[in-house]
Write a protein that holds these residues in place. Structure first.
Motif, PDB file in Angstrom:
ATOM      1  N   ILE A 280      72.120  81.478 104.752  1.00  0.00           N
ATOM      2  CA  ILE A 280      73.054  82.047 105.759  1.00  0.00           C
ATOM      3  C   ILE A 280      72.202  82.437 106.858  1.00  0.00           C
ATOM      4  CG2 ILE A 280      74.336  83.181 103.969  1.00  0.00           C
ATOM      5  CD1 ILE A 280      73.214  86.005 104.434  1.00  0.00           C
ATOM      6  N   HIS A 281      71.039  81.924 106.983  1.00  0.00           N
ATOM      7  CA  HIS A 281      70.416  82.482 108.231  1.00  0.00           C
ATOM      8  C   HIS A 281      69.725  81.402 108.923  1.00  0.00           C
ATOM      9  CE1 HIS A 281      66.525  81.417 106.237  1.00  0.00           C
ATOM     10  NE2 HIS A 281      66.978  81.844 105.111  1.00  0.00           N
ATOM     11  N   THR A 282      69.248  81.447 109.930  1.00  0.00           N
ATOM     12  CA  THR A 282      68.521  80.613 111.022  1.00  0.00           C
ATOM     13  C   THR A 282      66.957  80.809 110.942  1.00  0.00           C
ATOM     14  OG1 THR A 282      68.612  81.796 112.923  1.00  0.00           O
ATOM     15  CG2 THR A 282      70.393  80.382 112.314  1.00  0.00           C
ATOM     16  N   TYR A 283      66.143  79.969 111.263  1.00  0.00           N
ATOM     17  CA  TYR A 283      64.569  80.145 111.508  1.00  0.00           C
ATOM     18  C   TYR A 283      64.518  81.455 112.404  1.00  0.00           C
ATOM     19  CZ  TYR A 283      59.682  79.657 112.081  1.00  0.00           C
ATOM     20  OH  TYR A 283      58.340  79.884 112.370  1.00  0.00           O
ATOM     21  N   GLU A 284      65.078  81.798 113.510  1.00  0.00           N
ATOM     22  CA  GLU A 284      64.895  82.788 114.315  1.00  0.00           C
ATOM     23  C   GLU A 284      65.310  83.990 113.553  1.00  0.00           C
ATOM     24  OE1 GLU A 284      63.608  82.898 117.614  1.00  0.00           O
ATOM     25  OE2 GLU A 284      62.779  80.898 117.251  1.00  0.00           O
ATOM     26  N   GLN A 285      66.232  83.920 112.913  1.00  0.00           N
ATOM     27  CA  GLN A 285      66.736  85.254 112.369  1.00  0.00           C
ATOM     28  C   GLN A 285      65.606  85.612 111.032  1.00  0.00           C
ATOM     29  OE1 GLN A 285      70.577  83.912 110.778  1.00  0.00           O
ATOM     30  NE2 GLN A 285      71.437  85.712 111.916  1.00  0.00           N
ATOM     31  N   PHE A 286      64.823  84.646 110.445  1.00  0.00           N
ATOM     32  CA  PHE A 286      63.836  84.908 109.542  1.00  0.00           C
ATOM     33  C   PHE A 286      62.786  85.534 110.413  1.00  0.00           C
ATOM     34  CE2 PHE A 286      59.708  83.215 108.955  1.00  0.00           C
ATOM     35  CZ  PHE A 286      59.397  83.958 107.598  1.00  0.00           C
ATOM     36  N   LEU A 287      62.476  84.849 111.636  1.00  0.00           N
ATOM     37  CA  LEU A 287      61.117  85.463 112.426  1.00  0.00           C
ATOM     38  C   LEU A 287      61.534  86.942 112.767  1.00  0.00           C
ATOM     39  CD1 LEU A 287      60.323  82.703 114.882  1.00  0.00           C
ATOM     40  CD2 LEU A 287      58.985  83.567 112.773  1.00  0.00           C
ATOM     41  N   ASP A 288      62.693  87.229 113.332  1.00  0.00           N
ATOM     42  CA  ASP A 288      63.013  88.682 113.284  1.00  0.00           C
ATOM     43  C   ASP A 288      62.672  89.399 112.023  1.00  0.00           C
ATOM     44  OD1 ASP A 288      64.098  87.855 115.989  1.00  0.00           O
ATOM     45  OD2 ASP A 288      66.102  87.720 115.659  1.00  0.00           O
ATOM     46  N   THR A 289      63.322  89.089 110.897  1.00  0.00           N
ATOM     47  CA  THR A 289      63.078  89.909 109.675  1.00  0.00           C
ATOM     48  C   THR A 289      61.637  89.838 109.419  1.00  0.00           C
ATOM     49  OG1 THR A 289      65.258  88.891 108.846  1.00  0.00           O
ATOM     50  CG2 THR A 289      63.606  89.948 107.390  1.00  0.00           C
ATOM     51  N   TYR A 290      60.852  89.161 109.639  1.00  0.00           N
ATOM     52  CA  TYR A 290      59.540  89.041 109.146  1.00  0.00           C
ATOM     53  C   TYR A 290      58.676  89.937 110.293  1.00  0.00           C
ATOM     54  CZ  TYR A 290      54.777  87.654 108.532  1.00  0.00           C
ATOM     55  OH  TYR A 290      53.113  87.621 108.244  1.00  0.00           O
ATOM     56  N   HIS A 291      58.988  89.993 111.483  1.00  0.00           N
ATOM     57  CA  HIS A 291      58.208  90.807 112.486  1.00  0.00           C
ATOM     58  C   HIS A 291      58.732  92.320 112.332  1.00  0.00           C
ATOM     59  CE1 HIS A 291      56.202  87.869 114.032  1.00  0.00           C
ATOM     60  NE2 HIS A 291      57.154  86.938 114.596  1.00  0.00           N
ATOM     61  N   ASN A 292      59.914  92.543 112.038  1.00  0.00           N
ATOM     62  CA  ASN A 292      60.423  93.838 111.577  1.00  0.00           C
ATOM     63  C   ASN A 292      59.865  94.468 110.405  1.00  0.00           C
ATOM     64  OD1 ASN A 292      62.247  94.232 113.909  1.00  0.00           O
ATOM     65  ND2 ASN A 292      64.036  93.367 112.887  1.00  0.00           N
ATOM     66  N   ALA A 293      59.640  93.552 109.290  1.00  0.00           N
ATOM     67  CA  ALA A 293      58.699  93.986 108.205  1.00  0.00           C
ATOM     68  C   ALA A 293      57.469  94.372 108.687  1.00  0.00           C
ATOM     69  CB  ALA A 293      58.840  92.885 107.147  1.00  0.00           C
ATOM     70  N   ARG A 294      56.704  93.731 109.349  1.00  0.00           N
ATOM     71  CA  ARG A 294      55.418  93.929 109.947  1.00  0.00           C
ATOM     72  C   ARG A 294      55.286  95.374 110.738  1.00  0.00           C
ATOM     73  NH1 ARG A 294      52.220  91.731 106.291  1.00  0.00           N
ATOM     74  NH2 ARG A 294      51.610  89.571 106.692  1.00  0.00           N
ATOM     75  N   ARG A 295      56.436  95.589 111.458  1.00  0.00           N
ATOM     76  CA  ARG A 295      56.580  96.695 112.030  1.00  0.00           C
ATOM     77  C   ARG A 295      57.038  98.046 111.331  1.00  0.00           C
ATOM     78  NH1 ARG A 295      61.162  96.282 115.810  1.00  0.00           N
ATOM     79  NH2 ARG A 295      60.820  98.302 116.310  1.00  0.00           N
ATOM     80  N   ALA A 296      57.643  97.726 110.298  1.00  0.00           N
ATOM     81  CA  ALA A 296      57.837  98.909 109.399  1.00  0.00           C
ATOM     82  C   ALA A 296      56.671  99.142 108.493  1.00  0.00           C
ATOM     83  CB  ALA A 296      59.293  98.406 108.539  1.00  0.00           C
ATOM     84  N   GLY A 297      55.602  98.582 108.554  1.00  0.00           N
ATOM     85  CA  GLY A 297      54.579  98.697 107.856  1.00  0.00           C
ATOM     86  C   GLY A 297      53.951  98.107 106.455  1.00  0.00           C
ATOM     87  N   PHE A 298      54.764  97.065 106.139  1.00  0.00           N
ATOM     88  CA  PHE A 298      54.626  96.223 105.114  1.00  0.00           C
ATOM     89  C   PHE A 298      53.229  95.096 105.410  1.00  0.00           C
ATOM     90  CE2 PHE A 298      58.859  97.181 104.240  1.00  0.00           C
ATOM     91  CZ  PHE A 298      58.745  97.347 102.800  1.00  0.00           C
ATOM     92  N   THR A 299      52.373  95.318 104.468  1.00  0.00           N
ATOM     93  CA  THR A 299      51.184  94.723 104.700  1.00  0.00           C
ATOM     94  C   THR A 299      50.953  93.712 103.401  1.00  0.00           C
ATOM     95  OG1 THR A 299      49.964  96.463 103.542  1.00  0.00           O
ATOM     96  CG2 THR A 299      49.861  96.552 105.870  1.00  0.00           C
ATOM     97  N   ASN A 300      51.801  93.514 102.639  1.00  0.00           N
ATOM     98  CA  ASN A 300      51.946  92.695 101.535  1.00  0.00           C
ATOM     99  C   ASN A 300      53.110  92.001 101.603  1.00  0.00           C
ATOM    100  OD1 ASN A 300      51.219  91.177  99.116  1.00  0.00           O
ATOM    101  ND2 ASN A 300      50.835  92.761  97.922  1.00  0.00           N
ATOM    102  N   ILE A 301      53.229  90.506 101.954  1.00  0.00           N
ATOM    103  CA  ILE A 301      54.458  89.755 102.166  1.00  0.00           C
ATOM    104  C   ILE A 301      54.356  88.414 101.368  1.00  0.00           C
ATOM    105  CG2 ILE A 301      56.057  89.167 103.755  1.00  0.00           C
ATOM    106  CD1 ILE A 301      55.562  91.124 105.491  1.00  0.00           C
ATOM    107  N   ASN A 302      55.210  87.965 100.769  1.00  0.00           N
ATOM    108  CA  ASN A 302      55.362  86.607 100.369  1.00  0.00           C
ATOM    109  C   ASN A 302      56.412  85.978 101.079  1.00  0.00           C
ATOM    110  OD1 ASN A 302      55.322  84.363  98.338  1.00  0.00           O
ATOM    111  ND2 ASN A 302      57.175  85.026  98.077  1.00  0.00           N
TER     112      ASN A 302
END
Length: 393
Positions: free
Chosen positions: A132-154
């Protein structure tokens, strides 16, 4: 001990997916959360003396639930169970299902590891997969996760898609590496019966799938990830040092786990059980009948088996346990321990599986090293791992 919480909801089922998942409206999702809380309460007494080392919210797409619902469920776990201070607490999310505010909320709630289902960095391939997503939407999610403080991502990545070329797959792999997640799961697509992909491609698989190309992708994945600091610690999983999935490793090491939710499996007190997989039956039982069964006590497993509507209950025999020790343990690059096997089962591994070990060594499928106390698959053994596992069943 480990806890798995199954969230069977998704926005739309992907074309390749045979997992127990489905779209659902707000009312069903809210009822399901309440049912999960009741099920968690039911089991709390029986494992009150065991620390939870890992908690995993899988699906489906757990992030289809609201951040508040995920927080409510994790808070319930903390209230009812003894959670280790450094527990690994994972939640699977899909791009386009949670924003920065939601990621910040679940981070504050206690989730400390994310598993993001990307599958491909190519929008045409994502469309083919039914994502249901594009690669750009994935990038937004990934960078938002880093901004939110997640330091362990698969990040999940899939190869051997219908008609996929080596260059498009490697482009996805390099884009993932450039983001420097701590963990990468790389899987080859499997045509599962009952899925749209199976109906579309199974009868003409030779036109869309190239076995030699699949092997090339597999070997290139291993080489490229190793060159970039990701070591394979399990057949399909790669991690930076210290970021191996503790929860998944627990499955392969036969650590006891409780699974709650629709169709969830458990391994407790020498039994493997599986919950019913019909949503209305599950909701009816845990919302309407739970008060009639009391709480589960680990010293009375027969009460649990008779009271809870399982669709499967299996007593793990000693012979089954020895086989599991091998075909689960050999999934990991470090293999299995010779001494631990003897300690666990009171018999030498060479006495029980000497013939099988000799055969696999002659075929260069595994190595046996008493000095390091390990039996492990070779690279070639990893390539044909299912064939090896069958030798121990």
């Amino acid at each position: 001990m480990e806890l798995y919480v199954h969230i069977p909801f998704c926005v739309r089922k992907c074309n390749y997916c045979d997992f127990l998942s489905m779209p659902a409206d707000h009312t069903v999702r809210e009822r399901y959360v309440q049912a999960l809380k009741n099920e968690l309460l039911f089991y709390a007494n029986g494992i009150a003396d065991r620390k939870l080392e890992t908690i995993y919210f899988g699906g489906g797409t757990p992030s289809v639930l609201s951040p508040e619902q995920l927080e409510e469920l994790l808070s319930t776990v903390y209230k009812l169970y003894d959670v280790n201070e450094d527990a690994e607490i994972t939640v699977e999310i899909n791009p386009a299902t949670i924003d920065y505010g939601g990621l910040h909320k679940i981070k504050d709630a206690g989730f400390n590891r994310l598993s993001i289902g990307l599958q491909s960095a190519n929008d045409e391939e994502l469309k083919l997969l039914g994502r249901i997503h594009t690669y750009e939407q994935f990038l937004d999610t990934y960078h938002n996760a880093r901004r939110a403080g997640f330091t362990n991502i698969n990040i999940d990545c899939m190869s051997s898609l219908p008609g996929q070329r080596l260059d498009t797959y490697l482009d996805s792999l390099h884009k993932i590496i450039n983001l420097q997640p701590e963990h990468i799961s790389s899987y080859s697509l499997i045509l599962e019966e009952g899925t749209p992909f199976y109906q579309r491609f199974h009868d003409h698989a030779e036109e869309y799938f190239d076995e030699d190309l699949d092997r090339q992708m597999y070997h290139e994945t291993k080489r490229i990830l190793r060159e970039n600091g990701y070591e394979r610690y399990e057949i399909s999983n790669y991690a930076k040092k210290g970021f191996e999935s503790r929860h998944n490793s627990g499955y392969w090491m036969r650590i006891p786990y409780l699974g709650v939710g629709l169709g969830a499996s458990s391994f407790l007190a020498g039994k493997r059980t599986k919950n019913i997989d019909d949503m209305e039956s599950y909701l009816s039982f845990w919302l309407e009948k739970k008060d009639n069964i009391g709480r589960y006590h680990s010293d009375r497993p027969e009460k649990k088996a008779n009271a809870v509507p399982y669709c499967e209950v299996e007593e793990v025999t000693r012979e089954d346990a020895m086989a599991e020790y091998f075909f689960l343990g050999l999934r990991m690059s470090e293999g299995v321990s010779i001494q631990a096997f003897e300690k666990e089962f009171g018999i030498s591994v060479f006495e029980r599986y000497g013939q099988e070990l000799d055969l696999c060594q002659k075929e260069k499928l595994l190595t046996v090293d008493p000095h390091t106390d390990r039996i492990a698959l070779t690279d070639f053994g990893m390539d044909v791992s299912n064939w090896v596992f069958e030798k121990f069943v």
